[in-house]
Motif scaffolding. Sequence first.
Motif, PDB file in Angstrom:
ATOM      1  N   PRO A 117       6.560  13.137 -17.468  1.00  0.00           N
ATOM      2  CA  PRO A 117       5.756  11.924 -17.586  1.00  0.00           C
ATOM      3  C   PRO A 117       4.769  11.741 -16.434  1.00  0.00           C
ATOM      4  O   PRO A 117       4.865  12.395 -15.393  1.00  0.00           O
ATOM      5  N   THR A 118       3.827  10.839 -16.636  1.00  0.00           N
ATOM      6  CA  THR A 118       2.942  10.410 -15.558  1.00  0.00           C
ATOM      7  C   THR A 118       2.841   8.884 -15.578  1.00  0.00           C
ATOM      8  O   THR A 118       2.816   8.269 -16.653  1.00  0.00           O
ATOM      9  N   LEU A 119       2.798   8.298 -14.398  1.00  0.00           N
ATOM     10  CA  LEU A 119       2.715   6.837 -14.272  1.00  0.00           C
ATOM     11  C   LEU A 119       1.556   6.275 -15.090  1.00  0.00           C
ATOM     12  O   LEU A 119       1.651   5.212 -15.703  1.00  0.00           O
ATOM     13  N   ARG A 120       0.443   7.037 -15.063  1.00  0.00           N
ATOM     14  CA  ARG A 120      -0.781   6.577 -15.728  1.00  0.00           C
ATOM     15  C   ARG A 120      -0.530   6.024 -17.135  1.00  0.00           C
ATOM     16  O   ARG A 120      -1.002   4.952 -17.501  1.00  0.00           O
ATOM     17  N   THR A 121       0.235   6.756 -17.945  1.00  0.00           N
ATOM     18  CA  THR A 121       0.437   6.306 -19.326  1.00  0.00           C
ATOM     19  C   THR A 121       1.395   5.114 -19.395  1.00  0.00           C
ATOM     20  O   THR A 121       1.316   4.312 -20.329  1.00  0.00           O
ATOM     21  N   GLU A 173      10.061   2.217 -11.436  1.00  0.00           N
ATOM     22  CA  GLU A 173      10.333   1.200 -12.476  1.00  0.00           C
ATOM     23  C   GLU A 173      10.401   1.844 -13.860  1.00  0.00           C
ATOM     24  O   GLU A 173      11.357   1.646 -14.594  1.00  0.00           O
ATOM     25  N   TYR A 174       9.368   2.651 -14.215  1.00  0.00           N
ATOM     26  CA  TYR A 174       9.431   3.211 -15.585  1.00  0.00           C
ATOM     27  C   TYR A 174      10.501   4.286 -15.692  1.00  0.00           C
ATOM     28  O   TYR A 174      11.081   4.485 -16.760  1.00  0.00           O
ATOM     29  N   LEU A 175      10.808   4.953 -14.567  1.00  0.00           N
ATOM     30  CA  LEU A 175      11.818   6.029 -14.614  1.00  0.00           C
ATOM     31  C   LEU A 175      13.234   5.491 -14.818  1.00  0.00           C
ATOM     32  O   LEU A 175      14.031   6.123 -15.505  1.00  0.00           O
ATOM     33  N   VAL A 176      13.555   4.341 -14.212  1.00  0.00           N
ATOM     34  CA  VAL A 176      14.940   3.842 -14.340  1.00  0.00           C
ATOM     35  C   VAL A 176      15.085   2.739 -15.389  1.00  0.00           C
ATOM     36  O   VAL A 176      16.190   2.467 -15.842  1.00  0.00           O
ATOM     37  N   ARG A 177      13.965   2.100 -15.809  1.00  0.00           N
ATOM     38  CA  ARG A 177      14.088   0.967 -16.733  1.00  0.00           C
ATOM     39  C   ARG A 177      13.499   1.214 -18.105  1.00  0.00           C
ATOM     40  O   ARG A 177      13.802   0.503 -19.053  1.00  0.00           O
ATOM     41  N   ARG A 178      12.603   2.222 -18.224  1.00  0.00           N
ATOM     42  CA  ARG A 178      11.954   2.384 -19.517  1.00  0.00           C
ATOM     43  C   ARG A 178      12.100   3.797 -20.098  1.00  0.00           C
ATOM     44  O   ARG A 178      12.609   3.967 -21.184  1.00  0.00           O
ATOM     45  N   LEU A 179      11.665   4.821 -19.341  1.00  0.00           N
ATOM     46  CA  LEU A 179      11.766   6.186 -19.889  1.00  0.00           C
ATOM     47  C   LEU A 179      13.227   6.551 -20.106  1.00  0.00           C
ATOM     48  O   LEU A 179      13.621   7.025 -21.165  1.00  0.00           O
ATOM     49  N   TYR A 180      14.047   6.348 -19.106  1.00  0.00           N
ATOM     50  CA  TYR A 180      15.506   6.407 -19.260  1.00  0.00           C
ATOM     51  C   TYR A 180      16.028   5.063 -18.765  1.00  0.00           C
ATOM     52  O   TYR A 180      15.757   4.696 -17.626  1.00  0.00           O
ATOM     53  N   LYS A 181      16.748   4.361 -19.618  1.00  0.00           N
ATOM     54  CA  LYS A 181      17.273   3.040 -19.212  1.00  0.00           C
ATOM     55  C   LYS A 181      18.633   3.257 -18.572  1.00  0.00           C
ATOM     56  O   LYS A 181      19.618   3.505 -19.272  1.00  0.00           O
ATOM     57  N   ILE A 182      18.683   3.148 -17.243  1.00  0.00           N
ATOM     58  CA  ILE A 182      19.960   3.330 -16.543  1.00  0.00           C
ATOM     59  C   ILE A 182      20.924   2.218 -16.945  1.00  0.00           C
ATOM     60  O   ILE A 182      20.548   1.044 -16.968  1.00  0.00           O
ATOM     61  N   LYS A 183      22.160   2.618 -17.257  1.00  0.00           N
ATOM     62  CA  LYS A 183      23.177   1.599 -17.570  1.00  0.00           C
ATOM     63  C   LYS A 183      24.403   1.828 -16.688  1.00  0.00           C
ATOM     64  O   LYS A 183      24.589   2.934 -16.160  1.00  0.00           O
ATOM     65  N   LEU A 208      14.038   7.535  -2.181  1.00  0.00           N
ATOM     66  CA  LEU A 208      14.648   6.324  -1.609  1.00  0.00           C
ATOM     67  C   LEU A 208      14.632   5.171  -2.606  1.00  0.00           C
ATOM     68  O   LEU A 208      15.576   4.388  -2.688  1.00  0.00           O
ATOM     69  N   LEU A 209      13.545   5.062  -3.366  1.00  0.00           N
ATOM     70  CA  LEU A 209      13.445   3.968  -4.347  1.00  0.00           C
ATOM     71  C   LEU A 209      14.341   4.237  -5.553  1.00  0.00           C
ATOM     72  O   LEU A 209      15.054   3.358  -6.031  1.00  0.00           O
ATOM     73  N   LEU A 210      14.308   5.480  -6.046  1.00  0.00           N
ATOM     74  CA  LEU A 210      15.109   5.818  -7.232  1.00  0.00           C
ATOM     75  C   LEU A 210      16.601   5.659  -6.963  1.00  0.00           C
ATOM     76  O   LEU A 210      17.336   5.124  -7.795  1.00  0.00           O
ATOM     77  N   GLY A 211      17.050   6.130  -5.800  1.00  0.00           N
ATOM     78  CA  GLY A 211      18.477   6.044  -5.460  1.00  0.00           C
ATOM     79  C   GLY A 211      18.944   4.602  -5.436  1.00  0.00           C
ATOM     80  O   GLY A 211      19.967   4.242  -6.021  1.00  0.00           O
ATOM     81  N   GLN A 212      18.158   3.748  -4.769  1.00  0.00           N
ATOM     82  CA  GLN A 212      18.552   2.341  -4.647  1.00  0.00           C
ATOM     83  C   GLN A 212      18.520   1.628  -5.991  1.00  0.00           C
ATOM     84  O   GLN A 212      19.419   0.875  -6.333  1.00  0.00           O
ATOM     85  N   ALA A 237       0.829  -1.206   0.000  1.00  0.00           N
ATOM     86  CA  ALA A 237       0.000   0.000   0.000  1.00  0.00           C
ATOM     87  C   ALA A 237       0.865   1.259   0.000  1.00  0.00           C
ATOM     88  O   ALA A 237       0.549   2.250  -0.636  1.00  0.00           O
ATOM     89  N   ALA A 238       1.974   1.208   0.720  1.00  0.00           N
ATOM     90  CA  ALA A 238       2.812   2.412   0.843  1.00  0.00           C
ATOM     91  C   ALA A 238       3.664   2.654  -0.388  1.00  0.00           C
ATOM     92  O   ALA A 238       4.013   3.797  -0.685  1.00  0.00           O
ATOM     93  N   THR A 239       4.028   1.578  -1.112  1.00  0.00           N
ATOM     94  CA  THR A 239       5.061   1.763  -2.136  1.00  0.00           C
ATOM     95  C   THR A 239       4.666   1.381  -3.561  1.00  0.00           C
ATOM     96  O   THR A 239       5.454   1.617  -4.483  1.00  0.00           O
ATOM     97  N   LEU A 240       3.489   0.791  -3.763  1.00  0.00           N
ATOM     98  CA  LEU A 240       3.179   0.300  -5.119  1.00  0.00           C
ATOM     99  C   LEU A 240       3.254   1.425  -6.163  1.00  0.00           C
ATOM    100  O   LEU A 240       3.920   1.295  -7.184  1.00  0.00           O
ATOM    101  N   LEU A 241       2.576   2.530  -5.888  1.00  0.00           N
ATOM    102  CA  LEU A 241       2.533   3.609  -6.879  1.00  0.00           C
ATOM    103  C   LEU A 241       3.931   4.183  -7.123  1.00  0.00           C
ATOM    104  O   LEU A 241       4.357   4.366  -8.267  1.00  0.00           O
ATOM    105  N   ARG A 242       4.672   4.399  -6.033  1.00  0.00           N
ATOM    106  CA  ARG A 242       6.028   4.933  -6.203  1.00  0.00           C
ATOM    107  C   ARG A 242       6.958   3.894  -6.825  1.00  0.00           C
ATOM    108  O   ARG A 242       7.832   4.220  -7.610  1.00  0.00           O
ATOM    109  N   GLY A 243       6.762   2.628  -6.447  1.00  0.00           N
ATOM    110  CA  GLY A 243       7.615   1.568  -6.995  1.00  0.00           C
ATOM    111  C   GLY A 243       7.434   1.429  -8.502  1.00  0.00           C
ATOM    112  O   GLY A 243       8.411   1.298  -9.246  1.00  0.00           O
ATOM    113  N   LEU A 244       6.180   1.488  -8.961  1.00  0.00           N
ATOM    114  CA  LEU A 244       5.951   1.369 -10.403  1.00  0.00           C
ATOM    115  C   LEU A 244       6.439   2.630 -11.117  1.00  0.00           C
ATOM    116  O   LEU A 244       6.876   2.578 -12.272  1.00  0.00           O
ATOM    117  N   THR A 245       6.384   3.756 -10.428  1.00  0.00           N
ATOM    118  CA  THR A 245       6.932   4.992 -11.003  1.00  0.00           C
ATOM    119  C   THR A 245       8.446   4.865 -11.148  1.00  0.00           C
ATOM    120  O   THR A 245       9.015   5.157 -12.209  1.00  0.00           O
TER     121      THR A 245
END
Length: 326
Positions: free
Chosen positions: A265-269, A131-141, A157-161, A121-129
């Motif tokens: 961006p927005t998570l929604r899309t 996810e797309y920020l580090v793996r899809r919109l910009y693919k961190i390498k 906290l999620l993005l840094g890790q 409940a606390a992290t799903l929305l931020r976790g999925l955000t």
Amino acid sequence: MKTAVVRIHRHGGPEVLQYEEAELRSPGPGEVLLAQTAIGLNFADTYQREGEAGPHDTAAMPIILGGQGAGVIETVGSGVSLFKPGDRVAYIHPGAYAERRVVPAGTLLHLPPQISDEVAAATLLRGLTAEYLVRRLYKIKPGDVALVHAAAGGMGLLLGQWANALGARVIGTVGADSKVDIAKAHGCRDVIVYSREDFAALTMELTNGVGADVIYDGVGKSAFLKSLDCIRPMGMVISYGTASGNVGAFDLQLLHRKSIIVTRPTLRTWIATRTDYEAAAAAFFDAVISGKVRAEVNRSYALRDIRRAHEELESRATVGPAVIIP
Ligand SMILES: NC(=O)c1ccc[n+]([C@@H]2O[C@H](COP(=O)([O-])OP(=O)(O)OC[C@H]3O[C@@H](n4cnc5c(N)ncnc54)[C@H](OP(=O)(O)O)[C@@H]3O)[C@@H](O)[C@H]2O)c1
């Protein structure tokens, strides 16, 4: 049947949040009735309370706030095949501040046993955000330099890790000295206290005058324009949030000198299809279960204490995510 909810009858500060009883309807076709065990608290809830939620905010008053939760399915409407009574699930969908609620089955995800209701409940929305920020919109390498603003916040906290786990060197910014060690414990190699230090100058110094490959900016107004000064040529500035206020209009020519890519961006899309939603959730749950990303819950509030939860979130004094227990 009735249920306890928190809703607003007009926009405004935390004082407009009303804990009250509301009518609960039966689930219609494609819907389920959920007994909620935990509800997420997001900065975006404060935008909806204030009436600043932008183009998505079309709901009529009174509005039940909140955007994510977890719980156990009590009954299902006709045509629901993927879920049944007793299933433990989490979801992202408006109207979460309630003890019981009806949700479209298409918004639900089954929870793996290793993910608790509170964490989901606390992290799903931020976790999925994240996810797309580090793996899809910009693919961190490996080898990328990622600048993460508000690195001790819920998203930070999620993005840094996650960026660190993908091989990036992460530079974080935080608003207070007390948050430096927290950001460092969550993936940041360097942390800049941007309330008293010049984050653009320091980022340029830390990258030998090159700039960051990608900047994750959930802060907006007070950080966006300055971020353009410390992104590398052809780098990407991702304006994903507006905790300090909207960025507003700016001169497109500012991007010309370094061919900067800016996106809002927005998570929604990024989770608009069931396939993308499930894949993003699987990647997030996997990152948590494998230990790449620690999904912590730092505070918990009772549903009736929601005003205090909003006040503390807006005070900038909080670290990481909170959960509301109905
Ligand atoms: N686009 C998307 O897909 C998406 C999805 C999820 C969240 N978001 C956005 O991401 C942002 C962060 O969300 P969150 O829920 O994780 O919040 P959060 O990071 O836990 O809280 C916001 C943080 O922003 C910083 N901040 C800087 N200036 C601020 C100000 N004037 N007032 C309040 N905070 C300020 C604070 O950290 P410091 O004190 O360290 O600066 C604060 O802790 C929000 O704007 C949210 O809407 C966007």
